[in-house]
Write an enzyme that holds these catalytic residues in place. Structure first.
Site, PDB file in Angstrom:
ATOM      1  N   SER A  73     122.525  68.045  92.041  1.00  0.00           N
ATOM      2  CA  SER A  73     121.535  68.601  90.735  1.00  0.00           C
ATOM      3  C   SER A  73     120.180  67.609  91.596  1.00  0.00           C
ATOM      4  O   SER A  73     118.808  67.906  90.786  1.00  0.00           O
ATOM      5  CB  SER A  73     121.483  67.896  89.551  1.00  0.00           C
ATOM      6  OG  SER A  73     123.334  68.499  89.220  1.00  0.00           O
ATOM      7  N   GLU A 246     117.197  72.501  79.918  1.00  0.00           N
ATOM      8  CA  GLU A 246     118.993  72.218  80.730  1.00  0.00           C
ATOM      9  C   GLU A 246     119.904  72.225  79.896  1.00  0.00           C
ATOM     10  O   GLU A 246     119.532  70.894  78.713  1.00  0.00           O
ATOM     11  CB  GLU A 246     118.849  70.989  81.671  1.00  0.00           C
ATOM     12  CG  GLU A 246     119.668  70.808  82.547  1.00  0.00           C
ATOM     13  CD  GLU A 246     119.646  69.912  83.785  1.00  0.00           C
ATOM     14  OE1 GLU A 246     120.438  69.788  84.777  1.00  0.00           O
ATOM     15  OE2 GLU A 246     119.763  68.277  82.919  1.00  0.00           O
ATOM     16  N   ASP A 251     128.578  71.077  83.247  1.00  0.00           N
ATOM     17  CA  ASP A 251     128.514  69.925  84.638  1.00  0.00           C
ATOM     18  C   ASP A 251     129.356  69.492  84.379  1.00  0.00           C
ATOM     19  O   ASP A 251     130.528  69.270  84.785  1.00  0.00           O
ATOM     20  CB  ASP A 251     127.722  69.335  85.505  1.00  0.00           C
ATOM     21  CG  ASP A 251     127.577  68.553  86.934  1.00  0.00           C
ATOM     22  OD1 ASP A 251     128.055  69.618  87.568  1.00  0.00           O
ATOM     23  OD2 ASP A 251     127.029  67.226  86.832  1.00  0.00           O
ATOM     24  N   ASP A 293     121.641  75.271  89.006  1.00  0.00           N
ATOM     25  CA  ASP A 293     121.651  74.648  90.256  1.00  0.00           C
ATOM     26  C   ASP A 293     122.422  74.372  91.475  1.00  0.00           C
ATOM     27  O   ASP A 293     122.231  74.498  92.718  1.00  0.00           O
ATOM     28  CB  ASP A 293     121.094  72.690  89.749  1.00  0.00           C
ATOM     29  CG  ASP A 293     122.372  72.637  88.985  1.00  0.00           C
ATOM     30  OD1 ASP A 293     123.431  73.286  88.491  1.00  0.00           O
ATOM     31  OD2 ASP A 293     121.914  71.194  88.576  1.00  0.00           O
ATOM     32  N   HIS A 294     124.032  74.388  90.671  1.00  0.00           N
ATOM     33  CA  HIS A 294     125.234  75.162  91.527  1.00  0.00           C
ATOM     34  C   HIS A 294     126.065  74.620  90.965  1.00  0.00           C
ATOM     35  O   HIS A 294     126.244  74.870  89.664  1.00  0.00           O
ATOM     36  CB  HIS A 294     125.891  73.646  92.201  1.00  0.00           C
ATOM     37  CG  HIS A 294     125.842  72.205  91.314  1.00  0.00           C
ATOM     38  ND1 HIS A 294     125.979  71.780  90.673  1.00  0.00           N
ATOM     39  CD2 HIS A 294     124.261  71.308  91.626  1.00  0.00           C
ATOM     40  CE1 HIS A 294     125.912  70.880  90.010  1.00  0.00           C
ATOM     41  NE2 HIS A 294     124.979  70.366  90.157  1.00  0.00           N
TER      42      HIS A 294
HETATM   43 ZN    ZN Z   1     127.437  67.269  88.842  1.00  0.00          ZN
END
Ligand code: ZN
Length: 358
Positions: A73, A246, A251, A293-294
């Site tokens: 991140s 965010e 996550d 972000d991923h």
């Molecule tokens: Zn993570």
């Protein structure tokens, strides 16, 4: 000859005064930490009114960092905040460790207001990429100190412990009370949601927990509630604002391979997206960019019923993956975010929209 000169004059006039598209007054960047295409697909497949369906422009983002196929991140946040690829673990610096100004710092030079709203600790990698510069994302005390030197108008999230001395139950070994320093600079310090709800301040730190905020289902307020408060304060600046929101704990659901946690956090984030879209629809001068972000967890939808909320996710990983993430854009100049972009190209385009303002 006269005719040629006449035509040349018209041509030069046209290229000089042709209207260039007006940059947005406000920019809202929304990052779902670990939010890949499968995560978004759950919302789209189970919710007829999914906020993700309401964006006129969509695309993909390649999330690799400068040195790794699979990002963290810190590098992911830096790409979006500063418009540069960097190494995993690095915050607001390029591959060589050089500090790169973030969109927040550029916005301040243009007299815009800035704010972050996150459900993690505010010193965590994604918000830190907008507010700090260090080669090691774990330098939380240094990051908190860097934050306190900036003029960020609104900071909402968790992580109070890195702002207060060990002697007061915090984590600061230098025993500096950053909250006191912020107060001296004119900030209002808010410790819980009830006080935040009542506050009409335009400049505050609302650090609602010592560590990260509680998961969405255990809080009596939502990310949408927090976002509304930030929008109310920031939108009073006639020059405009840049806000980063965010959904930090999507996550965690991916890392834990915990479908319920993942979907609850995704739902909390999606409600905040709807709040932002409602604001942008009325305001008409606001660009909204939503991305991840991923991806986290290697999530795949492997079973369920059509037109129902009954859906099953299987996970291929306990970590981040290199799968591309979705990009969703709404508002002035949203079309520049279509197609496949490197993550740092998204950041570069956002920075350009600030740089080209008056
Ligand atoms: Zn993570």
């Amino acid at each position: 000859m006269k005719k040629i000169i006449f035509l040349l004059t018209i041509f030069l006039y046209t290229i000089t005064f042709a209207e260039s598209p007006k940059p947005p007054k406000n920019i809202i960047i929304m990052i779902g930490d670990g939010m890949g295409i499968s995560q978004v697909s759950v919302s789209v497949l189970t919710n007829a009114n999914s906020a993700f369906k309401k964006f006129p422009i969509t695309g993909f983002s390649i999330t690799c960092s400068a040195d790794k196929l699979i990002t963290d991140s810190a590098a992911g946040g830096t790409a979006l905040a500063c418009g540069v690829p960097t190494k995993n673990g690095a915050i607001g610096v390029d591959e060589m460790g050089k500090s790169i100004p973030s969109i927040f710092e550029l916005a301040k030079q243009k007299n815009l207001s800035t704010g972050v709203v996150v459900t993690s600790e505010v010193t965590n990698a994604t918000p830190a990429a907008f507010l700090g510069h260090t080669s090691n994302r774990k330098n939380y005390e240094i990051l908190a100190e860097q934050f306190s030197l900036l003029e960020t108008d609104i900071v909402i999230g968790g992580g109070k412990r890195y702002f207060i001395p060990e002697s007061s139950g915090g984590k600061r070994k230098d025993n500096v009370d950053l909250l006191m320093k912020l107060q001296e600079k004119g900030y209002i310090i808010l410790n819980d949601f009830e006080n935040l709800k009542k506050s009409d301040s335009r400049k505050y730190y609302a650090l609602l927990e010592n560590e990260a905020l509680k998961p969405a289902t255990l809080r009596n307020y939502s990310l949408s509630d927090l976002t509304k408060k930030a929008l109310h304060a920031l939108s009073q600046n006639e020059n405009g604002f840049v806000l980063m929101v965010e959904g930090s704990q999507i996550d965690n659901g991916g890392h834990d391979n915990n479908q319920e946690l993942l979907l609850n956090e995704l739902n909390d984030f999606e409600n905040a997206i709807q709040t932002v879209l409602d604001f942008a629809e009325t305001n008409k001068e606001t660009l909204v960019l939503v991305t991840g972000d991923h991806e986290t967890g290697g999530a795949a939808i492997t079973a369920g019923d059509i037109n129902s909320e009954n859906i099953k996710i299987d996970f291929a990983s306990k970590s981040h993956t290199a799968t591309m993430v979705g990009v969703f854009a709404y508002g002035p100049q949203c079309e520049i975010f279509s197609g496949i972009n490197e993550n740092y190209h998204l950041g570069r385009k956002l920075l350009h929209l600030i740089q080209t303002r008056y």
